[in-house]
Design a protein around this motif. Structure first.
Motif, PDB file in Angstrom:
ATOM      1  N   SER A  65       0.836  -1.199   0.000  1.00 60.17           N
ATOM      2  CA  SER A  65       0.000   0.000   0.000  1.00 60.17           C
ATOM      3  C   SER A  65       0.871   1.249   0.000  1.00 60.17           C
ATOM      4  O   SER A  65       2.009   1.239   0.475  1.00 60.17           O
ATOM      5  N   CYS A  66       0.302   2.322  -0.549  1.00 59.88           N
ATOM      6  CA  CYS A  66       0.943   3.636  -0.485  1.00 59.88           C
ATOM      7  C   CYS A  66      -0.177   4.664  -0.539  1.00 59.88           C
ATOM      8  O   CYS A  66      -0.665   5.015  -1.616  1.00 59.88           O
ATOM      9  N   ASP A  70      -2.204   8.181   8.352  1.00 57.46           N
ATOM     10  CA  ASP A  70      -2.620   7.106   9.257  1.00 57.46           C
ATOM     11  C   ASP A  70      -4.061   6.672   9.014  1.00 57.46           C
ATOM     12  O   ASP A  70      -4.367   5.475   8.937  1.00 57.46           O
ATOM     13  N   LEU A  73      -4.545   4.828   5.821  1.00 58.70           N
ATOM     14  CA  LEU A  73      -3.996   3.480   5.940  1.00 58.70           C
ATOM     15  C   LEU A  73      -4.973   2.561   6.663  1.00 58.70           C
ATOM     16  O   LEU A  73      -5.256   1.447   6.206  1.00 58.70           O
ATOM     17  N   VAL A  77      -6.914  -1.013   5.356  1.00 62.17           N
ATOM     18  CA  VAL A  77      -6.466  -2.243   6.019  1.00 62.17           C
ATOM     19  C   VAL A  77      -7.567  -2.880   6.861  1.00 62.17           C
ATOM     20  O   VAL A  77      -7.781  -4.100   6.819  1.00 62.17           O
ATOM     21  N   PHE A  93       1.739  -8.059   4.523  1.00 63.64           N
ATOM     22  CA  PHE A  93       1.315  -6.699   4.158  1.00 63.64           C
ATOM     23  C   PHE A  93       2.514  -5.777   4.291  1.00 63.64           C
ATOM     24  O   PHE A  93       3.154  -5.725   5.342  1.00 63.64           O
ATOM     25  N   ASP A  95       3.561  -1.806   3.924  1.00 62.40           N
ATOM     26  CA  ASP A  95       3.010  -0.462   3.787  1.00 62.40           C
ATOM     27  C   ASP A  95       4.098   0.553   3.477  1.00 62.40           C
ATOM     28  O   ASP A  95       5.031   0.727   4.254  1.00 62.40           O
ATOM     29  N   HIS A  96       3.945   1.248   2.340  1.00 60.78           N
ATOM     30  CA  HIS A  96       4.926   2.244   1.921  1.00 60.78           C
ATOM     31  C   HIS A  96       4.499   3.674   2.237  1.00 60.78           C
ATOM     32  O   HIS A  96       5.185   4.630   1.849  1.00 60.78           O
ATOM     33  N   THR A  97       3.388   3.837   2.934  1.00 57.94           N
ATOM     34  CA  THR A  97       2.935   5.161   3.354  1.00 57.94           C
ATOM     35  C   THR A  97       3.927   5.769   4.357  1.00 57.94           C
ATOM     36  O   THR A  97       4.484   5.052   5.181  1.00 57.94           O
ATOM     37  N   ALA A 104       1.879   1.876  12.648  1.00 54.91           N
ATOM     38  CA  ALA A 104       2.605   0.689  12.196  1.00 54.91           C
ATOM     39  C   ALA A 104       2.550  -0.406  13.260  1.00 54.91           C
ATOM     40  O   ALA A 104       2.251  -1.572  12.960  1.00 54.91           O
ATOM     41  N   PHE A 118       2.975  -7.771   9.090  1.00 54.04           N
ATOM     42  CA  PHE A 118       2.890  -6.374   8.674  1.00 54.04           C
ATOM     43  C   PHE A 118       4.275  -5.749   8.740  1.00 54.04           C
ATOM     44  O   PHE A 118       4.957  -5.841   9.757  1.00 54.04           O
ATOM     45  N   ASP A 120       6.246  -2.078   8.059  1.00 58.14           N
ATOM     46  CA  ASP A 120       6.202  -0.663   7.706  1.00 58.14           C
ATOM     47  C   ASP A 120       7.439  -0.371   6.857  1.00 58.14           C
ATOM     48  O   ASP A 120       8.562  -0.676   7.250  1.00 58.14           O
TER      49      ASP A 120
END
Length: 290
Positions: A65-66, A70, A73, A77, A93, A95-97, A104, A118, A120
């Motif tokens: 994801s990006c 918060d 995200l 999710v 999973f 996450d590139h946010t 996270a 998960f 981060d």
């Protein structure tokens, strides 16, 4: 080849997902809040678009994801239509946010409860880095999950490293943004000083960029700063969001960020001049147009 879902097709996510398909050779399914963009991506790259994060994540080995922040995200999710609802036990999973370390850790813990890993994994390199597939990725999470995810991330990364446990990737990105903010303010003052002194700034940049003052920002933004061009790159709105995360985390860990706090307010002044979407190098505008 892996079955991969990508959530969020903004200026970063769109090309990142594309590299997963073209360079990585993966089977890629995408989701975007605006369905038309997901359909466009699918038509361009030959992947599949789905209507919800859950549908995109079903059967995926990896979900990436990006998104914006918060809350964005959490929205992709969690919940009945969130990615976690569609992921199988053992899936990962990533996450590139650029988000908080708190979210996270929260999503890491929730993932543990359902058997989903998960990671981060915020990125640095901007839109150009995403388009060229040369992003720097800083990760937080478990060793085993990271080892499986790293070859997938390699499709759009020049460098990727596990920095520690959950949240360590986001904390590392905060260090990155703190350093960039201070560097850009110093660069702005230097460029403005040189212009006020009547120097040929092209020559100045050429000379000092080869010495101790040299940086990516100087080589890529020094000239455009002097030309007053800011309609590209990493937007001021995004930088203020990131610096807000840094300042909030500093309150938790006791770190003093006096310069970062000041530069955050300078960016607020840029916003007041209508520069919300200007590149972050627009700090020089406050000096050159006071």
């Amino acid at each position: 080849m892996a079955k991969v879902a990508f959530l969020g097709l903004g200026v970063m996510g769109y090309p990142m997902a594309g590299h997963l398909k073209t360079k990585g050779g993966h089977d890629v399914t995408v989701y975007n809040r605006t369905p038309a963009k997901a359909e466009k991506w699918a038509a361009e790259f030959g992947g599949t678009a789905k209507a919800t994060p859950k549908e995109a994540a079903e059967g995926a080995d990896f979900v990436l994801s990006c998104v914006g922040n918060d809350d964005d995200l959490r929205s992709v999710v969690l919940g009945e239509q969130g990615a976690f609802a569609g992921m199988s036990s053992g899936a990962i999973f990533v996450d590139h946010t650029t988000a908080s370390a708190d979210v996270a850790r929260e999503l890491y813990a929730t993932g543990q409860e359902i058997g989903v890993s998960f990671i981060d994994a915020p990125v640095s390199g901007g839109q150009a880095g995403a388009e060229n597939g040369v992003l720097t990725v800083m990760c937080g999470g478990d060793d085993g999950a990271y080892a499986k995810a790293e070859p997938v991330i390699a499709a759009f990364a020049r460098s990727c490293k596990l920095m520690g446990g959950s949240g360590a990737g986001q904390l590392t990105k905060m260090v990155n943004q703190i350093c960039i903010a201070g560097l850009l303010q110093g660069l702005s003052e230097g460029m403005n000083f040189g212009m006020k002194a009547g120097l040929d700034m092209g020559k100045v940049i050429d000379v000092i960029s080869k010495g101790a003052a040299g940086s990516w920002q100087m080589e890529n933004r020094g000239g455009t700063m002097c030309d007053g061009k800011f309609d590209f790159g990493f937007a001021v709105d995004w930088m203020r969001k990131d610096l807000g995360i840094c300042l909030s985390e500093a309150k938790n860990n006791g770190a003093r960020l006096p310069v970062t706090s000041l530069i955050d307010q300078f960016y607020a002044q840029v916003q007041g001049r209508g520069g919300n979407r200007w590149d972050t190098s627009s700090l020089v505008h406050l000096l050159a147009n006071d």
